[in-house]
Enzyme design. Structure first.
Site, PDB file in Angstrom:
ATOM      1  N   ARG A 163       0.828  -1.220   0.000  1.00  0.00           N
ATOM      2  CA  ARG A 163       0.000   0.000   0.000  1.00  0.00           C
ATOM      3  C   ARG A 163       0.852   1.256   0.000  1.00  0.00           C
ATOM      4  O   ARG A 163       0.447   2.300  -0.515  1.00  0.00           O
ATOM      5  CB  ARG A 163      -0.945  -0.021   1.199  1.00  0.00           C
ATOM      6  CG  ARG A 163      -2.070  -1.011   1.035  1.00  0.00           C
ATOM      7  CD  ARG A 163      -2.896  -1.113   2.300  1.00  0.00           C
ATOM      8  NE  ARG A 163      -2.477  -2.208   3.145  1.00  0.00           N
ATOM      9  CZ  ARG A 163      -2.703  -2.272   4.454  1.00  0.00           C
ATOM     10  NH1 ARG A 163      -3.326  -1.295   5.063  1.00  0.00           N
ATOM     11  NH2 ARG A 163      -2.313  -3.311   5.155  1.00  0.00           N
TER      12      ARG A 163
ATOM     13  N   GLU B  40       1.909  -5.928  13.580  1.00  0.00           N
ATOM     14  CA  GLU B  40       0.845  -5.995  14.587  1.00  0.00           C
ATOM     15  C   GLU B  40       0.253  -7.407  14.600  1.00  0.00           C
ATOM     16  O   GLU B  40      -0.184  -7.902  15.625  1.00  0.00           O
ATOM     17  CB  GLU B  40      -0.231  -4.954  14.228  1.00  0.00           C
ATOM     18  CG  GLU B  40      -1.302  -4.770  15.268  1.00  0.00           C
ATOM     19  CD  GLU B  40      -2.396  -3.808  14.806  1.00  0.00           C
ATOM     20  OE1 GLU B  40      -2.315  -3.299  13.682  1.00  0.00           O
ATOM     21  OE2 GLU B  40      -3.329  -3.593  15.583  1.00  0.00           O
TER      22      GLU B  40
HETATM   23  O1  PRP Z   1       3.332  -0.157  11.869  1.00  0.00           O
HETATM   24  P1  PRP Z   1       3.183  -1.635  11.615  1.00  0.00           P
HETATM   25  O2  PRP Z   1       2.645  -2.374  12.804  1.00  0.00           O
HETATM   26  O3  PRP Z   1       4.441  -2.240  11.108  1.00  0.00           O
HETATM   27  O4  PRP Z   1       2.049  -1.835  10.505  1.00  0.00           O
HETATM   28  C1  PRP Z   1       1.920  -1.015   9.371  1.00  0.00           C
HETATM   29  C2  PRP Z   1       2.118  -1.785   8.093  1.00  0.00           C
HETATM   30  O5  PRP Z   1       1.111  -2.796   7.944  1.00  0.00           O
HETATM   31  C3  PRP Z   1       0.470  -2.637   6.689  1.00  0.00           C
HETATM   32  O6  PRP Z   1       1.074  -3.348   5.693  1.00  0.00           O
HETATM   33  P2  PRP Z   1       0.953  -4.933   5.489  1.00  0.00           P
HETATM   34  O7  PRP Z   1       2.171  -5.561   6.071  1.00  0.00           O
HETATM   35  O8  PRP Z   1      -0.364  -5.389   6.001  1.00  0.00           O
HETATM   36  O9  PRP Z   1       1.110  -5.105   3.932  1.00  0.00           O
HETATM   37  P3  PRP Z   1       0.401  -4.594   2.603  1.00  0.00           P
HETATM   38  O10 PRP Z   1       0.732  -3.128   2.411  1.00  0.00           O
HETATM   39  O11 PRP Z   1       1.077  -5.453   1.593  1.00  0.00           O
HETATM   40  O12 PRP Z   1      -1.087  -4.816   2.702  1.00  0.00           O
HETATM   41  C4  PRP Z   1       0.620  -1.159   6.375  1.00  0.00           C
HETATM   42  O13 PRP Z   1       0.494  -0.902   4.986  1.00  0.00           O
HETATM   43  C5  PRP Z   1       1.999  -0.860   6.895  1.00  0.00           C
HETATM   44  O14 PRP Z   1       3.007  -1.166   5.957  1.00  0.00           O
HETATM   45  N1  ADE Z   2      -5.105  -1.876  12.059  1.00  0.00           N
HETATM   46  C1  ADE Z   2      -4.581  -1.860  10.832  1.00  0.00           C
HETATM   47  N2  ADE Z   2      -5.328  -1.496   9.767  1.00  0.00           N
HETATM   48  C2  ADE Z   2      -4.804  -1.489   8.525  1.00  0.00           C
HETATM   49  N3  ADE Z   2      -3.538  -1.815   8.250  1.00  0.00           N
HETATM   50  C3  ADE Z   2      -2.765  -2.179   9.285  1.00  0.00           C
HETATM   51  N4  ADE Z   2      -1.458  -2.537   9.355  1.00  0.00           N
HETATM   52  C4  ADE Z   2      -1.162  -2.800  10.630  1.00  0.00           C
HETATM   53  N5  ADE Z   2      -2.214  -2.624  11.428  1.00  0.00           N
HETATM   54  C5  ADE Z   2      -3.234  -2.222  10.613  1.00  0.00           C
END
Ligand code: PRP
Ligand code: ADE
Length: 178
Positions: free
Chosen positions: A61, A98
């Site tokens: 994202r 998370e």
């Molecule tokens: O601050 P944090 O606890 O590290 O979480 C935030 C991250 O989690 C989500 O990505 P995700 O790993 O779900 O991947 P995506 O973008 O491929 O959906 C979001 O886009 C951040 O990169």
């Molecule tokens: N609560 C949340 N919603 C969307 N993206 C996330 N990445 C990590 N935590 C998230």
């Protein structure tokens, strides 16, 4: 953080995804809204430090935010990718999410020593992903002092961790809860 209630209203919340207790803040609904996305990019672009040389986005994202900013500001963008995606010589780092663990990688030679890099992503929660990205860019010789997000989940403490690491985090929107 300014209000940005117009943009917050475009983000959908899905409870208990991907695990019970997580409130998933789904930016896909904001991305569907052309005007909302343009306002998002314009408002983040206005915060990018003027001496910035490169925009680094985290898969997946974060790439969307990085691409918008790169276009708006005429700056190059650097892809921090999930494992096994980069074809060239690379460095990588593992980190906690998370809701699990992951790894990001960076092509060697795509950050130059002393280059000013701003890290961007859609959302900061625990900060594990952003901190890993910052660490990786620093290992490659880049200077990271600013990180920008659409959404911050302040209760998860990620923004505080970035400040402790010498990086100023800013998000357009803060949401309560996990
Ligand atoms: O601050 P944090 O606890 O590290 O979480 C935030 C991250 O989690 C989500 O990505 P995700 O790993 O779900 O991947 P995506 O973008 O491929 O959906 C979001 O886009 C951040 O990169
Ligand atoms: N609560 C949340 N919603 C969307 N993206 C996330 N990445 C990590 N935590 C998230």
């Amino acid at each position: 953080m300014t209000d940005n209630a117009d943009l917050a209203a475009l983000i959908r919340t899905i409870p208990d995804y991907p695990k019970p207790g997580i409130l998933f803040r789904d930016v896909s609904t904001l991305l569907l809204d052309g005007e909302g996305f343009r306002k998002t990019i314009d408002r983040i672009a206005a915060m990018v430090a003027t001496d910035t040389q490169l925009i680094a986005g985290i898969e997946a994202r974060g790439f969307i935010v990085a691409a918008g900013l790169s276009y708006a500001l005429g700056l190059g963008k650097l892809m921090l990718r999930k494992p096994g995606k980069l074809p060239g010589e690379k460095i990588g780092i593992d980190y906690q999410l998370e809701y699990g663990t992951d790894r990001i990688e960076l092509h060697k030679g795509q950050v130059t020593a002393g280059q000013k890099v701003v890290l961007v992503d859609d959302l900061i929660a625990t900060g594990g992903t952003a901190l890993a990205g910052i660490e990786l860019i620093r290992q490659a010789g880049g200077i990271v002092e600013q990180a920008l997000f659409i959404v911050d989940l302040p209760e998860l403490g990620g923004a505080e961790k970035l400040r402790a690491a010498g990086v100023e985090p800013t998000a357009l929107i803060g949401f309560d809860g996990h």
